[in-house]
Scaffold this active site. Structure first.
Site, PDB file in Angstrom:
ATOM      1  N   ARG A 234       0.845  -1.190   0.000  1.00 35.04           N
ATOM      2  CA  ARG A 234       0.000   0.000   0.000  1.00 35.04           C
ATOM      3  C   ARG A 234       0.879   1.238   0.000  1.00 35.04           C
ATOM      4  O   ARG A 234       1.941   1.260   0.607  1.00 35.04           O
ATOM      5  CB  ARG A 234      -0.945   0.040   1.204  1.00 35.04           C
ATOM      6  CG  ARG A 234      -2.236  -0.727   1.011  1.00 35.04           C
ATOM      7  CD  ARG A 234      -3.150  -0.068  -0.046  1.00 35.04           C
ATOM      8  NE  ARG A 234      -4.352  -0.840  -0.309  1.00 35.04           N
ATOM      9  CZ  ARG A 234      -4.488  -1.728  -1.305  1.00 35.04           C
ATOM     10  NH1 ARG A 234      -3.501  -1.966  -2.128  1.00 35.04           N
ATOM     11  NH2 ARG A 234      -5.628  -2.368  -1.487  1.00 35.04           N
ATOM     12  N   ASP A 258       4.902  -0.694  -6.869  1.00 35.24           N
ATOM     13  CA  ASP A 258       3.668  -0.905  -7.620  1.00 35.24           C
ATOM     14  C   ASP A 258       2.556  -0.010  -7.077  1.00 35.24           C
ATOM     15  O   ASP A 258       1.480   0.052  -7.649  1.00 35.24           O
ATOM     16  CB  ASP A 258       3.253  -2.388  -7.509  1.00 35.24           C
ATOM     17  CG  ASP A 258       2.052  -2.710  -8.376  1.00 35.24           C
ATOM     18  OD1 ASP A 258       2.130  -2.433  -9.596  1.00 35.24           O
ATOM     19  OD2 ASP A 258       1.037  -3.210  -7.853  1.00 35.24           O
ATOM     20  N   GLU A 263      -1.115   8.155  -5.756  1.00 31.68           N
ATOM     21  CA  GLU A 263      -1.529   7.488  -6.992  1.00 31.68           C
ATOM     22  C   GLU A 263      -2.940   7.844  -7.464  1.00 31.68           C
ATOM     23  O   GLU A 263      -3.255   7.683  -8.632  1.00 31.68           O
ATOM     24  CB  GLU A 263      -1.360   5.965  -6.879  1.00 31.68           C
ATOM     25  CG  GLU A 263      -2.317   5.258  -5.953  1.00 31.68           C
ATOM     26  CD  GLU A 263      -2.032   3.748  -5.890  1.00 31.68           C
ATOM     27  OE1 GLU A 263      -0.880   3.361  -5.700  1.00 31.68           O
ATOM     28  OE2 GLU A 263      -2.991   2.974  -6.025  1.00 31.68           O
ATOM     29  N   HIS A 295       0.227  -0.028 -10.066  1.00 32.78           N
ATOM     30  CA  HIS A 295      -0.735  -0.849  -9.300  1.00 32.78           C
ATOM     31  C   HIS A 295      -1.270  -2.006 -10.160  1.00 32.78           C
ATOM     32  O   HIS A 295      -2.479  -2.213 -10.270  1.00 32.78           O
ATOM     33  CB  HIS A 295      -1.888   0.019  -8.770  1.00 32.78           C
ATOM     34  CG  HIS A 295      -2.431  -0.492  -7.473  1.00 32.78           C
ATOM     35  ND1 HIS A 295      -2.813   0.322  -6.445  1.00 32.78           N
ATOM     36  CD2 HIS A 295      -2.641  -1.755  -7.024  1.00 32.78           C
ATOM     37  CE1 HIS A 295      -3.253  -0.403  -5.430  1.00 32.78           C
ATOM     38  NE2 HIS A 295      -3.152  -1.676  -5.762  1.00 32.78           N
TER      39      HIS A 295
HETATM   40  P1  NAI Z   1      -3.012 -10.503   4.882  1.00 33.11           P
HETATM   41  O1  NAI Z   1      -4.016  -9.875   5.784  1.00 33.11           O
HETATM   42  O2  NAI Z   1      -3.150 -11.942   4.548  1.00 33.11           O
HETATM   43  O3  NAI Z   1      -1.555 -10.277   5.491  1.00 33.11           O
HETATM   44  C1  NAI Z   1      -1.157  -9.104   6.127  1.00 33.11           C
HETATM   45  C2  NAI Z   1      -0.185  -9.508   7.229  1.00 33.11           C
HETATM   46  O4  NAI Z   1       0.298  -8.301   7.825  1.00 33.11           O
HETATM   47  C3  NAI Z   1      -0.846 -10.332   8.349  1.00 33.11           C
HETATM   48  O5  NAI Z   1      -0.112 -11.517   8.569  1.00 33.11           O
HETATM   49  C4  NAI Z   1      -0.846  -9.395   9.556  1.00 33.11           C
HETATM   50  O6  NAI Z   1      -0.685 -10.086  10.780  1.00 33.11           O
HETATM   51  C5  NAI Z   1       0.374  -8.535   9.244  1.00 33.11           C
HETATM   52  N1  NAI Z   1       0.346  -7.247   9.917  1.00 33.11           N
HETATM   53  C6  NAI Z   1      -0.684  -6.384  10.042  1.00 33.11           C
HETATM   54  N2  NAI Z   1      -0.300  -5.292  10.740  1.00 33.11           N
HETATM   55  C7  NAI Z   1       1.001  -5.470  11.045  1.00 33.11           C
HETATM   56  C8  NAI Z   1       1.965  -4.687  11.748  1.00 33.11           C
HETATM   57  N3  NAI Z   1       1.652  -3.494  12.265  1.00 33.11           N
HETATM   58  N4  NAI Z   1       3.232  -5.188  11.877  1.00 33.11           N
HETATM   59  C9  NAI Z   1       3.553  -6.406  11.363  1.00 33.11           C
HETATM   60  N5  NAI Z   1       2.677  -7.182  10.695  1.00 33.11           N
HETATM   61  C10 NAI Z   1       1.425  -6.722  10.533  1.00 33.11           C
HETATM   62  O7  NAI Z   1      -2.989  -9.607   3.578  1.00 33.11           O
HETATM   63  P2  NAI Z   1      -2.446 -10.020   2.130  1.00 33.11           P
HETATM   64  O8  NAI Z   1      -3.543 -10.580   1.309  1.00 33.11           O
HETATM   65  O9  NAI Z   1      -1.174 -10.773   2.270  1.00 33.11           O
HETATM   66  O10 NAI Z   1      -2.155  -8.569   1.519  1.00 33.11           O
HETATM   67  C11 NAI Z   1      -1.099  -7.741   2.013  1.00 33.11           C
HETATM   68  C12 NAI Z   1      -1.286  -6.365   1.429  1.00 33.11           C
HETATM   69  O11 NAI Z   1      -1.039  -6.404   0.009  1.00 33.11           O
HETATM   70  C13 NAI Z   1      -2.724  -5.843   1.533  1.00 33.11           C
HETATM   71  O12 NAI Z   1      -2.931  -5.170   2.744  1.00 33.11           O
HETATM   72  C14 NAI Z   1      -2.835  -4.916   0.375  1.00 33.11           C
HETATM   73  O13 NAI Z   1      -2.585  -3.625   0.869  1.00 33.11           O
HETATM   74  C15 NAI Z   1      -1.744  -5.339  -0.584  1.00 33.11           C
HETATM   75  N6  NAI Z   1      -2.256  -5.742  -1.882  1.00 33.11           N
HETATM   76  C16 NAI Z   1      -1.716  -5.143  -3.004  1.00 33.11           C
HETATM   77  C17 NAI Z   1      -2.173  -5.463  -4.260  1.00 33.11           C
HETATM   78  C18 NAI Z   1      -1.586  -4.867  -5.491  1.00 33.11           C
HETATM   79  O14 NAI Z   1      -2.133  -5.050  -6.589  1.00 33.11           O
HETATM   80  N7  NAI Z   1      -0.460  -4.171  -5.428  1.00 33.11           N
HETATM   81  C19 NAI Z   1      -3.280  -6.415  -4.419  1.00 33.11           C
HETATM   82  C20 NAI Z   1      -3.722  -7.030  -3.184  1.00 33.11           C
HETATM   83  C21 NAI Z   1      -3.251  -6.674  -1.974  1.00 33.11           C
END
Ligand code: NAI
Length: 331
Positions: A234, A258, A263, A295
């Site tokens: 993000r 990305d 953006e 993105h």
């Molecule tokens: P997820 O929820 O499965 O994983 C996020 C991880 O971050 C979790 O394990 C959580 O415990 C950890 N976390 C949360 N707050 C934290 C903190 N303060 N310190 C340390 N760890 C922390 O999410 P997922 O599906 O893996 O996605 C991750 C990110 O990727 C999303 O939040 C989204 O922003 C981004 N994303 C980007 C895309 C793109 O096209 N560039 C598409 C989809 C998601």
């Protein structure tokens, strides 16, 4: 159910129409949701939004006045929606929690390889019949230390990919994943240690008030000289101006992004006929060790199919007033 789909992109239109199969009355708009465009939702009960749409309190109030009851996000992230305001107005919000974590993890790997092996520079050179190899030296990924910040769905897949390259993996997360420790020799540590020991750092945490500008000038100063930083997560996780300073001094050796702090109104759109007004991204584009995609990490056929099908399922559930399991709230 009458639904206004904001920010409909050409790349997703056929997937949405196929998944809908004429079930719901979809009004597909190219316009981004803003204070000014909210009026376009008139006559609908539901709006569907993408990552660049603005669902801040003032916009939600406008939607509420038009009778909007539901928001179906076509994304996993929901930081563009004021959930407190939505709850106050009784507007339900559902998202697509996971559509293809592989798509994003594989794109992060592509940025790592593209930067390391200087693929864009090499390609441009060859097109001009310049077959010199000077300046194209990369490094073996094998044996390098990679720091994964956030080992949820996407981060865990990147761990597996990089384990295949023979990398040592450090990770930080609020929860430790036992399988990653046992099968992929992941060492969990704190963010400071991870940053100080990693050759490559990849971000996979959501944007929250705790993670806003997680990568700032202090954090960068603690990183190894020549570090590679990858952000496919993000925009607000990284203080872009601090990264530019790091690139100027050579402290950051490579930057792959990305997602970008500013953006909205820039990414996803064709500005090739416009004068670029954003001096920060303009400066970033001058570095030959920076690789920017707008993105697109999620953009695979699998992901677009899943996003469309889950969005239509969320509309079904809104219509029947049953829970989808994809609701988001502040609680
Ligand atoms: P997820 O929820 O499965 O994983 C996020 C991880 O971050 C979790 O394990 C959580 O415990 C950890 N976390 C949360 N707050 C934290 C903190 N303060 N310190 C340390 N760890 C922390 O999410 P997922 O599906 O893996 O996605 C991750 C990110 O990727 C999303 O939040 C989204 O922003 C981004 N994303 C980007 C895309 C793109 O096209 N560039 C598409 C989809 C998601």
């Amino acid at each position: 159910m009458k639904t206004t789909i904001f920010s409909t992109h050409k790349f997703e239109k056929s997937y949405l129409l196929k998944a809908n199969n004429d079930k719901h009355q979809l009004k597909l708009l190219e316009a981004r949701l803003t204070e000014e465009t909210a009026i376009l939702a008139k006559g609908s009960k539901t709006v569907s939004l993408f990552t660049g749409d603005d669902a801040s309190a003032i916009v939600l109030e406008k939607l509420n006045a038009l009778g909007i009851k539901n928001i179906a996000l076509r994304s996993a992230g929901f930081n563009n929606v004021d959930l407190t305001k939505a709850a106050e107005l009784g507007i339900k919000v559902a998202r697509v929690p996971a559509y293809s974590p592989y798509a994003v993890a594989e794109h992060a790997a592509a940025l790592i390889l593209g930067l390391n092996r200087k693929l864009i520079r090499a390609h441009n050179r060859v097109r001009e019949s310049n077959f010199s190899l000077n300046g194209l030296t990369g490094f073996d990924l094998n044996g390098k230390t990679v720091g994964i910040i956030g080992t949820g769905k996407i981060g865990a897949i990147l761990v597996k990919i990089l384990h295949g390259f023979g990398c040592k993996i450090l990770a930080t997360d609020v929860f430790e994943d036992k399988i990653l420790i046992e099968k992929y020799n992941v060492n969990y540590t704190n963010c400071e240690t991870l940053c100080s020991q990693s050759d490559i750092i990849s971000l996979h945490v959501p944007l929250t008030k705790d993670t806003f500008h997680l990568i700032d000038s202090k954090c960068i100063a603690n990183m190894k000289t020549g570090v590679m930083l990858i952000n496919t997560s993000r925009r607000g996780l990284v203080n872009t101006k601090a990264v530019i300073n790091g690139l100027k001094t050579g402290h950051i050796g490579y930057f792959g992004m990305d997602v970008y702090e500013e953006e909205e109104g820039l990414f996803f759109e064709d500005h090739s006929d416009d004068i670029l007004q954003d001096d920060v991204i303009a400066r970033l584009m001058t570095f030959n060790n920076v690789l920017i995609t707008s993105h697109q990490a999620f953009l695979t056929e699998t992901a677009l199919t899943n996003i469309a099908e889950t969005t239509i399922y969320n509309l079904d559930c809104f219509e029947k007033q049953v829970l989808s399991g994809n609701e988001v709230s502040n609680n």
